[in-house]
Write a protein that holds these residues in place. Structure first.
Motif, short mmCIF file in Angstrom:
data_model
loop_
_atom_site.label_atom_id
_atom_site.label_comp_id
_atom_site.label_asym_id
_atom_site.label_seq_id
_atom_site.Cartn_x
_atom_site.Cartn_y
_atom_site.Cartn_z
N UNK A 198 0.84 -1.20 0.00
CA UNK A 198 0.00 0.00 0.00
C UNK A 198 0.87 1.26 0.00
N UNK A 199 2.06 1.16 0.59
CA UNK A 199 2.98 2.30 0.60
C UNK A 199 3.77 2.41 -0.71
N UNK A 200 4.13 1.26 -1.26
CA UNK A 200 4.85 1.27 -2.54
C UNK A 200 3.96 1.81 -3.65
N UNK A 201 2.67 1.48 -3.58
CA UNK A 201 1.72 1.90 -4.61
C UNK A 201 1.64 3.41 -4.75
N UNK A 202 1.89 4.13 -3.67
CA UNK A 202 1.82 5.59 -3.73
C UNK A 202 2.93 6.19 -4.59
N UNK A 203 3.93 5.38 -4.95
CA UNK A 203 5.02 5.86 -5.79
C UNK A 203 4.80 5.54 -7.27
N UNK A 204 3.62 5.01 -7.57
CA UNK A 204 3.24 4.74 -8.96
C UNK A 204 2.72 6.04 -9.58
N UNK A 205 3.41 6.53 -10.60
CA UNK A 205 2.98 7.77 -11.25
C UNK A 205 1.63 7.56 -11.94
#
Length: 234
Positions: free
Chosen positions: A166-173
């Motif tokens: 869920x935290x990594x997904x926030x770095x998806x442009x």
């Protein structure tokens, strides 16, 4: 059956199919008809030049023949096979299901980055649908993962086991725009058109199309389509 007969049967069927989707309530020449339909029908767009040539050939067979039992032009086998192929595709184009139907590996938001990296190493996955239980959160890609690693590379200690997706997904442009849900009845030409327009517009990149029964994100995934899949589809 003569090649000319097979050709005319397929041509007439194509013309009948196209006229059902044209806005004209009166007769228009076939060349004008395909010129209109190609604007929104990717099959006609793909075969537009062939259809124009077939129109000339049809006119030669029908209008220039001196006898109903004699055709002034007998099409080659390859020509007949092609026009019959086009007619078949227009009448019944291949749909995304069952062509792209498969079990899709999904991940929960509480899975870790280590879980994803293992999946990449084992299965060479590149697109990862992320869920919070049954709720779809977004599509994680290798680019998103790389963005997260680049952001945290100087932070110590760096442990992939403690990083939740869920935290990594926030770095998806443009994470709300890199996917689209589609319904299982869509055909492959509709899909090719989606990717083509996406590339031409160049505003953002669709990384994958997610197939469900009705194109609803709340439904179970039936398959996934990437641009790579379409590029390698004959």
């Amino acid at each position: 059956m003569r090649n000319s007969d097979r050709f005319l049967i397929a041509f007439n069927s194509i013309e009948k199919i196209l006229r059902k989707h044209a806005p004209y309530d009166h007769y228009v020449p076939f060349s004008r008809l395909i010129g209109y339909v190609k604007k929104y029908n990717p099959i006609v767009m793909k075969y537009y030049d062939d259809l124009k040539e077939f129109s000339d050939l049809r006119n030669a067979i029908v209008h220039d023949s001196i006898d109903v039992n004699y055709a002034i032009a007998e099409p080659h086998d390859q020509v007949v096979q092609l026009i019959e192929k086009i007619e078949q595709e227009l009448r019944q184009p291949m749909k995304v299901v069952p062509l792209f139907q498969k079990k899709v590996t999904t991940f929960q938001s509480t899975h870790t980055l280590k879980d994803i990296l293992r999946a990449i190493n084992t299965f060479s996955y590149s697109k990862f649908p992320i869920y919070d239980k049954q709720k779809f959160l977004g599509l994680l890609t290798k680019d998103g993962i790389t963005n997260w690693i680049a952001k945290h590379v100087d932070k110590e200690p760096l442990s992939f086991s403690n990083v939740y997706l869920k935290d990594v997904l926030t770095h998806e442009k443009k994470k709300d725009e890199n996917y689209r849900f589609i319904h299982q009845e869509m055909n492959i030409y509709d899909i090719k058109d989606i990717f083509r327009k996406n590339v031409e517009e160049g505003t953002y990149r669709i990384d994958a199309l997610l197939i469900t029964e009705h194109g609803d994100h709340k439904e179970p995934l039936l398959g996934i389509i990437t641009l790579w899949d379409m590029m390698h589809l004959q």
